[in-house]
Motif scaffolding. Structure first.
Motif, short mmCIF file in Angstrom:
data_model
loop_
_atom_site.label_atom_id
_atom_site.label_comp_id
_atom_site.label_asym_id
_atom_site.label_seq_id
_atom_site.Cartn_x
_atom_site.Cartn_y
_atom_site.Cartn_z
N GLN A 24 -2.63 5.92 0.94
CA GLN A 24 -3.50 6.02 2.12
C GLN A 24 -4.87 6.49 1.68
O GLN A 24 -4.99 7.52 1.00
CB GLN A 24 -2.91 6.97 3.16
N ARG A 29 -3.78 2.73 5.39
CA ARG A 29 -2.58 2.62 4.56
C ARG A 29 -2.62 1.30 3.80
O ARG A 29 -2.68 0.23 4.42
CB ARG A 29 -1.32 2.72 5.41
N GLU A 44 -3.26 -4.29 3.71
CA GLU A 44 -2.71 -3.30 4.62
C GLU A 44 -1.20 -3.19 4.40
O GLU A 44 -0.50 -4.21 4.28
CB GLU A 44 -3.00 -3.71 6.06
N ASP A 45 -0.71 -1.96 4.34
CA ASP A 45 0.71 -1.73 4.04
C ASP A 45 1.55 -1.89 5.30
O ASP A 45 2.20 -0.95 5.77
CB ASP A 45 0.88 -0.34 3.43
N PHE A 46 1.54 -3.13 5.83
CA PHE A 46 2.18 -3.39 7.12
C PHE A 46 2.61 -4.84 7.16
O PHE A 46 1.78 -5.75 7.11
CB PHE A 46 1.19 -3.10 8.25
N CYS A 47 3.89 -5.09 7.25
CA CYS A 47 4.39 -6.45 7.34
C CYS A 47 4.22 -6.95 8.78
O CYS A 47 4.65 -6.27 9.73
CB CYS A 47 5.86 -6.52 6.94
N GLY A 51 6.72 -4.77 10.86
CA GLY A 51 5.98 -3.55 10.57
C GLY A 51 6.49 -2.75 9.38
O GLY A 51 6.10 -1.59 9.20
N PRO A 53 6.79 -1.35 5.58
CA PRO A 53 5.78 -1.15 4.53
C PRO A 53 5.92 -2.21 3.44
O PRO A 53 6.98 -2.32 2.82
CB PRO A 53 6.08 0.25 3.99
N CYS A 66 7.87 -8.86 1.07
CA CYS A 66 8.39 -7.76 1.87
C CYS A 66 9.84 -7.51 1.51
O CYS A 66 10.66 -8.44 1.45
CB CYS A 66 8.25 -8.07 3.36
N VAL A 93 -2.91 -9.64 7.93
CA VAL A 93 -3.19 -8.21 7.87
C VAL A 93 -4.47 -8.02 7.07
O VAL A 93 -4.95 -8.94 6.40
CB VAL A 93 -2.03 -7.42 7.22
#
Length: 352
Positions: A24, A29, A44-47, A51, A53, A66, A93
């Motif tokens: 972060q 993130r 961005e650490d978001f699938c 959602g 990581p 992922c 993302v």
């Protein structure tokens, strides 16, 4: 709390050599990895599926995969495939500009269109064979600006580091502060003194008498957004201080890259670059170990300071002459934040 349209040190290459790295930075993130061409990427650490990581996944065929349902993503943040799914309508993302340079990974957490790699300052000690470098990383639970304050006012060395680099002459020597081309500089010079233990060891390592009388200097340079490089050293008395011949001094650059994580935590990349006996790996390791112990002494003080400030937010802190470097650095940071906010407001007004 922190400017975003600038370059920060995010990590070192070894941190994601085997798997993606979650980090972060400035409240963002991110997941760092290498793509199929061996280039560093950050998204961005978001699938976008559920959602998860993305940093908990892995790299396959150069794609960030992922670890939850196998969604694959490119360095641009766009989904490229997912088992048994059509991904054309999947949302992207955020991706982040990154540069691998000087042994670090640099990231631009703000507006990607404004990212200019030429704004990363040249670090001669990182590319020259005449220099050696050793360092480490601390995760510190305090506002990154408290660390900048700490490094721009080395008066605390007398008390926090009394057994290594501290000595009473630091308190007695006047400190000078000035701003030059957007860089804040504080300097302190001490003449005809005995070197403290850390510098006695450095003198001996450079084949000089550790008990000799010396002249000592400390020149701290703050470069936005949060980098502090400190020219430090000792030279045999009367030989010219920082300008003394190489065989009459022991000097280094203390390297401090301070990267905000949240409003009350940051990543601290610390190290020391030296230009004497650069090929001596054992000496590099020894200095790194000693410096690590010195910086560890700061941790409790800074984290306890942060707790006090959170508990008593309405108390005004004193600003003395020794605080001038940190005060000037904060003013520069504040101006950067204000400029970014004005740009954001102009964009919002134009699109309204």
């Amino acid at each position: 709390m922190f400017p975003k349209n600038c370059w920060y040190v995010a990590c070192t290459p070894d941190e994601f050599a085997d798997k993606p790295l979650a980090r972060q930075i400035c409240g963002e993130r991110m997941a760092f990895y290498r793509d199929g061409e061996g280039k560093v990427a950050a998204v961005e650490d978001f699938c976008p599926h559920r959602g998860a990581p993305l940093s908990l996944g892995y790299v396959e065929d150069g794609q960030l995969t992922c670890g939850y349902h196998g969604l694959k993503m490119g360095r641009d943040g766009k989904t490229t495939s997912m088992p048994k799914q059509r991904v054309g309508g999947f949302p992207c993302v955020k991706s982040y500009p990154v540069e691998e340079r000087y042994g670090f990974i640099w990231v631009w957490p703000g507006d990607a269109d404004k990212a200019d790699p030429s704004e990363i300052h040249h670090l001669e000690w990182a590319v020259s064979d005449d220099w050696a470098y050793g360092g480490g990383l601390f995760h510190i639970q305090c506002d990154y600006r408290l660390m900048i304050d700490n490094l721009m006012d080395l008066t605390h060395e007398t008390y926090v580091h009394s057994t290594s680099i501290g000595q009473k002459e630091i308190d007695e020597a006047p400190v000078r502060t000035k701003v030059v081309d957007g860089e804040v500089r504080t300097s302190r010079y001490m003449e005809d003194i005995k070197a403290p233990p850390f510098w006695q060891a450095a003198l001996e390592a450079n084949d000089l008498d550790p008990d000799a009388d010396v002249d000592r200097w400390q020149v701290c340079r703050f470069t936005p957004p949060s980098h502090v490089l400190i020219d430090v050293g000792v030279a045999l008395k009367g030989e010219g201080g920082p300008d003394a011949p190489a065989d009459k001094r022991a000097n280094s650059i203390v390297v401090d890259f301070i990267t905000p994580e949240t409003e009350t935590s940051h990543w601290y990349f610390w190290g020391m670059a030296r230009n004497f006996k650069p090929q001596d790996a054992e000496l590099t390791a020894k200095i790194r170990e000693g410096q690590g112990k010195i910086f560890t002494e700061d941790l409790e003080m800074l984290e306890r300071q942060q707790r006090n400030l959170l508990e008593f937010p309405d108390r005004n802190l004193l600003k003395l002459d020794i605080d001038a470097g940190g005060v000037q650095a904060r003013r520069i940071i504040d101006r950067m934040i204000e400029a970014e906010q004005e740009d954001t407001n102009l964009i919002k007004t134009a699109s309204a």
